[in-house]
Motif scaffolding. Structure first.
Motif, PDB file in Angstrom:
ATOM      1  N   SER A 141       0.854  -1.187   0.000  1.00 44.15           N
ATOM      2  CA  SER A 141       0.000   0.000   0.000  1.00 44.15           C
ATOM      3  C   SER A 141       0.896   1.246   0.000  1.00 44.15           C
ATOM      4  O   SER A 141       2.102   1.134  -0.244  1.00 44.15           O
TER       5      SER A 141
ATOM      6  N   GLY B  20      -6.560   2.113   4.707  1.00 50.47           N
ATOM      7  CA  GLY B  20      -5.544   1.701   5.668  1.00 50.47           C
ATOM      8  C   GLY B  20      -4.278   2.460   5.309  1.00 50.47           C
ATOM      9  O   GLY B  20      -3.926   3.478   5.906  1.00 50.47           O
TER      10      GLY B  20
ATOM     11  N   SER C 249      -4.547   2.297  -0.526  1.00 50.23           N
ATOM     12  CA  SER C 249      -4.420   1.857  -1.922  1.00 50.23           C
ATOM     13  C   SER C 249      -5.733   1.460  -2.596  1.00 50.23           C
ATOM     14  O   SER C 249      -5.931   1.764  -3.772  1.00 50.23           O
ATOM     15  N   ASN C 250      -6.649   0.788  -1.884  1.00 51.64           N
ATOM     16  CA  ASN C 250      -7.892   0.427  -2.599  1.00 51.64           C
ATOM     17  C   ASN C 250      -8.759   1.659  -2.792  1.00 51.64           C
ATOM     18  O   ASN C 250      -9.425   1.814  -3.818  1.00 51.64           O
TER      19      ASN C 250
ATOM     20  N   SER D 285     -13.541  -4.067  -1.042  1.00 52.30           N
ATOM     21  CA  SER D 285     -12.116  -4.400  -1.175  1.00 52.30           C
ATOM     22  C   SER D 285     -11.768  -5.857  -0.906  1.00 52.30           C
ATOM     23  O   SER D 285     -10.734  -6.334  -1.382  1.00 52.30           O
TER      24      SER D 285
HETATM   25  C1  PLP Z   1      -9.768  -6.278   2.410  1.00 58.63           C
HETATM   26  C2  PLP Z   1      -8.883  -5.101   2.680  1.00 58.63           C
HETATM   27  N1  PLP Z   1      -9.366  -3.863   2.459  1.00 58.63           N
HETATM   28  C3  PLP Z   1      -8.620  -2.775   2.701  1.00 58.63           C
HETATM   29  C4  PLP Z   1      -7.331  -2.884   3.199  1.00 58.63           C
HETATM   30  C5  PLP Z   1      -6.569  -1.630   3.498  1.00 58.63           C
HETATM   31  O1  PLP Z   1      -5.469  -1.422   2.686  1.00 58.63           O
HETATM   32  P1  PLP Z   1      -5.403  -0.242   1.647  1.00 58.63           P
HETATM   33  O2  PLP Z   1      -5.778   1.008   2.382  1.00 58.63           O
HETATM   34  O3  PLP Z   1      -4.030  -0.223   1.143  1.00 58.63           O
HETATM   35  O4  PLP Z   1      -6.376  -0.548   0.565  1.00 58.63           O
HETATM   36  C6  PLP Z   1      -6.770  -4.141   3.427  1.00 58.63           C
HETATM   37  C7  PLP Z   1      -5.402  -4.276   3.915  1.00 58.63           C
HETATM   38  O5  PLP Z   1      -4.912  -5.306   4.241  1.00 58.63           O
HETATM   39  C8  PLP Z   1      -7.578  -5.274   3.154  1.00 58.63           C
HETATM   40  O6  PLP Z   1      -7.101  -6.497   3.378  1.00 58.63           O
END
Ligand code: PLP
Length: 453
Positions: free
Chosen positions: A229, A264, A267-268, A412
């Motif tokens: 991320s 988090g 990235s998503n 996500s």
């Molecule tokens: C299902 C899922 N959504 C969201 C996230 C958050 O990560 P990020 O903000 O990089 O998308 C994670 C991180 O492990 C995840 O597993």
């Protein structure tokens, strides 16, 4: 019959990623070398990442071709469906149309393979034989394990201890894909040993696990580190989600009023929203909203500051919303959202008022996730529950204002290996954790005296 989903054919999958850096109205601050205080150079990053990914990290090209080998792997599950959440809409009984991009149907169960596959590919192309990484909930670690297996690379994953204990199935998935998974803090690195000496019961954090993974990578030949991320190239790879969503919405003549994602490392959320941020920069009326936990409220309560990406200060200083690199978030069940910082791209956009953020606590997020499962069927990951809580909130606002809204969000990941967290929720063991102000002030002492963006 009412239409429930919009699909793209294999040959309609985007062939390029979109780079928001080409369209930003104001330039982003550069990452700084902590020793010199000057912008980091490609050479500074070379022991950590392969040069082809470093080039992507700093690229200002608007469109970047996706290599054929990566497209071929994406086609295993991409293009992903765009669903209309008609049953959830009925439950909410608000003037909203809800569309969601299903990223839970990848082999690893989340959006993470969108970047794991290109990262493994570029490492392999650069002659690297082995990758080390960290993982929070285990989603990233399992995605990278699978990608490394696909490209014939060795993989070692440092998994945040609390998740390692809560989610044994993720560890087994990594093993199945041929990777080694170690609970962090561990005794195999200096960074891990230091934490254990002070806090033998440390639940671990992403910041600690990142330190361990970087140390592990740079102390070996033909080995590099991969991050799931935060960094620009990760955001770039995830834009395939937003580009597909745009093509799908175009097919049915719809444009969203609000685009949402849980955040988090960002990235998503960035992946689905960057193509819409581009439209917004060019005058389109669209709101972009990120959802984070109240126990790790980086964007909603942290300052925009230069900070390290990890506890052991091995990364460059990144310009981002942060709670301080030594902040260890409470062991809530959304392990992937327990990160003290936020992607510099997302942080920049929040700072420039192009993107908004909201925070939700565990009880509201699981409540939203259970309602979702009972209407739409799919069981969301605890991280994804955060954006669903944000959708519920948005629907409530729409109802109060009596204004219609079209909502698009990034679903996500699925929660099928996170059922222990749902069990804890049903058993009444979860608390609505809010981070106290004193704790934020204490944690921010760690960045006093750092350069200001
Ligand atoms: C299902 C899922 N959504 C969201 C996230 C958050 O990560 P990020 O903000 O990089 O998308 C994670 C991180 O492990 C995840 O597993």
């Amino acid at each position: 019959m009412e239409q429930m989903k919009v699909l793209l054919n294999d040959d309609e999958m985007p062939r390029q990623w979109y780079n928001i850096l080409a369209d930003l109205p104001t330039p982003m601050r550069p990452p700084l070398h902590p020793g010199t205080g000057k912008p980091v150079t490609a050479e500074d990053l070379a022991p950590i990442f392969p040069m082809n990914l470093i080039e992507q990290e700093v690229s200002a090209e608007r469109w970047i071709d996706i290599p054929d080998e990566v497209l071929q792997k994406y086609l295993i599950w991409r293009p992903t469906p765009l669903y209309r959440a008609r049953n959830f809409e009925k439950l909410l009984n608000a003037p909203v149309k809800i569309y969601y991009k299903m990223e839970g149907n990848s082999p690893a169960g989340s959006h993470k393979p969108n970047t794991a596959i290109p990262q493994a590919y570029y490492n392999k192309a650069f002659g690297i034989k082995r990758i080390s990484t960290e993982t929070g909930a285990g989603q990233w670690g399992s995605a990278l394990s699978m990608a490394c297996q696909m490209f014939g690379l060795e993989c070692r994953v440092f998994m945040v201890r609390v998740s390692y204990e809560q989610k044994p199935y993720r560890r087994m998935m990594m093993q199945t894909w041929g990777a080694e998974c170690i609970p962090s803090p561990s005794t195999v690195t200096e960074a891990g040993r230091q934490v254990l000496a002070e806090h033998p019961d440390s639940p671990g954090s992403l910041g600690i696990a990142i330190s361990e993974a970087i140390e592990d990578a740079v102390s070996r030949d033909e080995s590099r580190y991969a991050l799931g991320s935060v960094l620009n190239h990760v955001v770039l790879h995830q834009t395939i989600v937003g580009l597909e969503a745009q093509a799908q919405l175009k097919k049915i003549g719809v444009y969203p009023d609000v685009v949402m994602g849980c955040a988090g490392g960002g990235s998503n959320f960035a992946g689905i929203s960057m193509p819409f941020v581009r439209d917004k920069i060019h005058g389109k009326k669209v709101r972009i909203v990120g959802a984070e936990p109240t126990s790790c409220p980086t964007m909603t309560r942290g300052p925009f500051a230069y900070d390290f990406g990890d506890l052991a200060k091995k990364t460059p200083l990144l310009p981002m919303y942060t709670l301080g690199h030594d902040y260890v978030p409470a062991p809530i069940h959304a392990g992937g959202l327990r990160y003290h910082g936020m992607a510099p791209i997302v942080s920049h956009l929040v700072h420039e008022n192009l993107v908004e953020a909201r925070a939700y606590h565990q009880l509201e997020t699981f409540d939203a996730g259970v309602k979702w499962a009972r209407t739409e069927g799919f069981i969301p990951a605890p991280e994804t529950d955060h954006v669903i809580a944000a959708v519920v909130d948005e629907a409530r606002r729409a109802k109060e204002e009596g204004k219609e809204r079209v909502i698009l969000f990034n679903w996500s990941g699925h929660g099928l290996v996170d059922m222990a967290s749902y069990e804890a929720y049903f058993a009444g063991k979860l608390t609505p954790h809010e981070l106290p102000d004193e704790e934020i002030q204490r944690a921010l002492k760690a960045i006093e005296g750092f350069p200001k963006p």
